[in-house]
Design a protein around this motif. Structure first.
Motif: not given
Length: 228
Positions: A139-142, A165-167, A170-171, A211-216
């Motif tokens: 919810y916070a991300a949206n 969409h960029d924001n 990033k969120a 995992v973080q690098k893969i997600v990024q």
């Protein structure tokens, strides 16, 4: 004609905030307009018609001025930022509580016996406790203000849509990163305390970093595809 287009943008940006963001926006829109003009001329339009169509497609640039005041047009208000921060903090606290519950049942099994049953109960309860904070983070991300896409977009509308969409991306990425490291710390302490294999469990942090690098990377590839 390129110079004429540049002069036009110099005129409409005359009252824009004197910031680096305003200059970048001006250059971005100017180049986009020149590219569109050249494409129309290549398609057989006269220079006059191509120029007029480009100018008519720009829209009201002043709508973007609040954004280039080093503030984000789609950023959260101060009230919503505090609300988002509070929700994130509560979510992290609930994840930590879930880990504590799991550890509690693990230690309790040593005194009551039935280790497998007690560990299973602790695991299920921890999962249930993790549901609300996960919902809170989503919810916070949206929470960012919405953007309604128009059927007939001018250049200003297109820039607004890209910024929006960029924001959102990033969120979402920031939320996922927070979730990855919260879960990583919980797993690290839980597994370490249960197994006492402190000399091995640190590898969890290396896995989390991967995992973080893969997600990024996934997010970056998606962003590149959208801009192609």
């Amino acid at each position: 004609m390129d110079e004429k287009i540049r002069q036009y943008f110099s005129t409409i940006f005359a009252d824009a905030p004197k910031t680096r963001m305003a200059l970048d926006l001006k250059q971005e829109m100017t180049q986009s307009a020149i590219d569109k003009y050249n494409d129309m001329v290549a398609d057989g339009y006269s220079e006059k018609d191509a120029y007029q169509n480009v100018i008519n497609s720009i829209g009201d640039v002043t709508e973007l001025f609040p954004e280039v005041e080093e503030k984000n047009l789609f950023a959260l208000s101060e009230k919503d930022r505090k609300k988002k921060a509070m929700m994130t903090a509560c979510a992290v606290g609930m994840y930590i509580f879930a880990g504590a519950v799991f550890l509690f049942f693990g230690m309790l099994s040593e005194y009551l016996g039935d280790e497998d049953i007690m560990m299973a109960i602790g695991f299920v309860m921890a999962i249930v406790i993790c549901i609300p904070p996960t919902v809170m983070l989503v919810y916070a991300a949206n929470m960012y203000p919405g953007y309604i896409k128009k059927n007939d977009q001018d250049m200003v509308d297109q820039i607004k849509e890209v910024r929006y969409h960029d924001n959102k991306e990033k969120a979402a990425l920031k939320t996922i990163h927070s979730l990855i490291w919260t879960i990583t710390f919980l797993l690290y302490f839980t597994i370490s305390i249960v197994t006492f294999a402190w000399n091995v469990t640190w590898i969890i942090f290396l896995i989390a970093a991967c995992v973080q690098k893969i997600v990024q990377l996934v997010f970056e590839l998606r962003a590149e595809e959208k801009h192609l």
